[in-house]
Design an enzyme around this catalytic site. Structure first.
Site, short mmCIF file in Angstrom:
data_model
loop_
_atom_site.label_atom_id
_atom_site.label_comp_id
_atom_site.label_asym_id
_atom_site.label_seq_id
_atom_site.Cartn_x
_atom_site.Cartn_y
_atom_site.Cartn_z
N HIS A 149 0.85 -1.20 0.00
CA HIS A 149 0.00 0.00 0.00
C HIS A 149 0.89 1.25 0.00
O HIS A 149 1.78 1.36 0.83
CB HIS A 149 -0.90 -0.03 1.24
N HIS A 151 2.98 4.20 0.68
CA HIS A 151 3.27 4.95 1.91
C HIS A 151 4.72 5.39 1.95
O HIS A 151 5.58 4.79 1.31
CB HIS A 151 2.96 4.09 3.15
ZN ZN Z 1 -4.05 -1.38 1.44
#
Ligand code: ZN
Ligand code: ZN
Ligand code: FE
Length: 340
Positions: A149, A151
């Site tokens: 994800h 980040h």
């Molecule tokens: Zn995610």
């Protein structure tokens, strides 16, 4: 105490601090599927308390540094030095969308991410014991990233990192000798030579530097002389978001697949010192030297800090330029590749 040891230890041979973080050994290799398994997706236990969000700053669940650590036991024998591992470790979740790279984030949204970095840089810099705010982004399993994800991370450190100290010394020496900023001077010459520039927009350049240590290394330099990210004006924030999208789409176009990389932001220290000779910049290191060959940081690099660049930097620059110009039209970038 066992594994829960958490302190800074001074390496007297090198003159650096090492962060000893026993609790981090326990952190899991986390799943990368969207939904339930991902701690950064909307609705997860970590993000749910924040309601509806588009960019989210979270405390790191497995921090290397904590704001209020216990004083460590004195070292034995007392020839050594240690210090409390005091600091902040944060994660900036850049989008609610589980997949993708920076260029998959819309320009205006990524500008908001940049404003989040600025806000955290200013807030953490104002904390008394914080000497340096390190903003960085690790991407890809080759780099050891367990979460896909999108980040970035922020470490607020109680010391100035060794690499930054080296840069500060060289920027200062150049300024004293030449009477101008090292990076301003490099940019000035490179822009007229146009041999290594990959991309230019109104406020930033992307360059494969003469002094690259990694194949396909990219540097992003603000064209205006500023010492840290918080001096960017509104237009420059958008232009930085644009340059970051161009950097990652360039990597993706290189070998036509998602690429791993490390991105670091080199800001001036936050210890209140005078660093007007320093020039804020961003560096991207990419570990592949060919589509299927990783460049390892082995004996020469790790044991001696001697880097070998396998290849011809000027040839790689042409590859990067081609990948970049394909990307520029693909993502509707604000700038372009100049000249030939
Ligand atoms: Zn995610
Ligand atoms: Zn400068
Ligand atoms: Fe740097």
């Amino acid at each position: 105490m066992g594994d829960l040891i958490n302190e800074l230890r001074w390496n007297p041979l090198l003159g650096h601090w090492i962060i000893v973080a026993g609790q981090r050994a326990k952190r899991p290799w986390r799943p990368s599927t969207a939904g339930e398994g991902c701690p950064f997706c909307p609705g997860s236990p970590e993000t749910a308390p924040y309601g509806d969000w588009d960019v989210l700053t979270l405390p790191n669940k497995y921090p290397a540094l904590i704001p209020n650590p216990e004083e460590p036991e004195p070292p034995e024998p007392p020839i050594y030095r240690n210090m409390a591992a005091r600091g902040y470790c944060e994660v900036v979740v850049e989008t609610p969308k589980h997949q993708g790279d920076l260029h998959n984030i819309e320009l205006e949204h990524l500008a908001k991410v940049v404003r989040t970095f600025i806000k955290e840089y200013v807030r953490l810099s104002s904390i008394d014991f914080v000497k340096y705010v390190a903003i960085f982004r690790n991407k890809g399993k080759e780099i050891g990233v367990s979460l896909t994800h999108p980040h970035s991370q922020i470490y607020a450190l109680p010391f100035i990192p060794p690499r930054i100290q080296v840069e500060l010394r060289n920027f200062r020496e150049y300024y004293e000798k030449a009477g101008k900023c090292l990076l301003c001077d490099i940019m000035d010459k490179e822009l007229s030579l146009n041999k290594r520039i990959i991309y230019v927009n109104n406020s930033f350049i992307i360059i494969h530097p003469y002094y690259a240590m990694w194949p396909y290394e990219l540097h992003v330099y603000p064209r205006r002389h500023i010492t840290s990210i918080d001096f960017l004006n509104r237009d420059e924030v958008t232009d930085l978001a644009d340059a970051l999208r161009v950097a990652t789409v360039t990597y993706e176009n290189l070998f036509n697949r998602e690429m791993p990389y490390i991105m670091v932001m080199h800001n001036k220290p936050s210890d209140g010192g005078e660093y007007s000779y320093y020039h804020f910049h961003i560096e991207f290191y990419q570990p592949y030297r060919e589509p299927d060959k990783l460049k390892y940081r082995a004996g020469a690099e790790t044991g001696f800090w001697v880097f070998t660049y396998d290849g011809n930097p000027e040839t790689k620059r042409d590859e990067l330029r081609n990948a970049c110009s394909k990307g520029v039209s693909r993502i509707n970038a604000l700038g372009g590749c100049i000249g030939k």
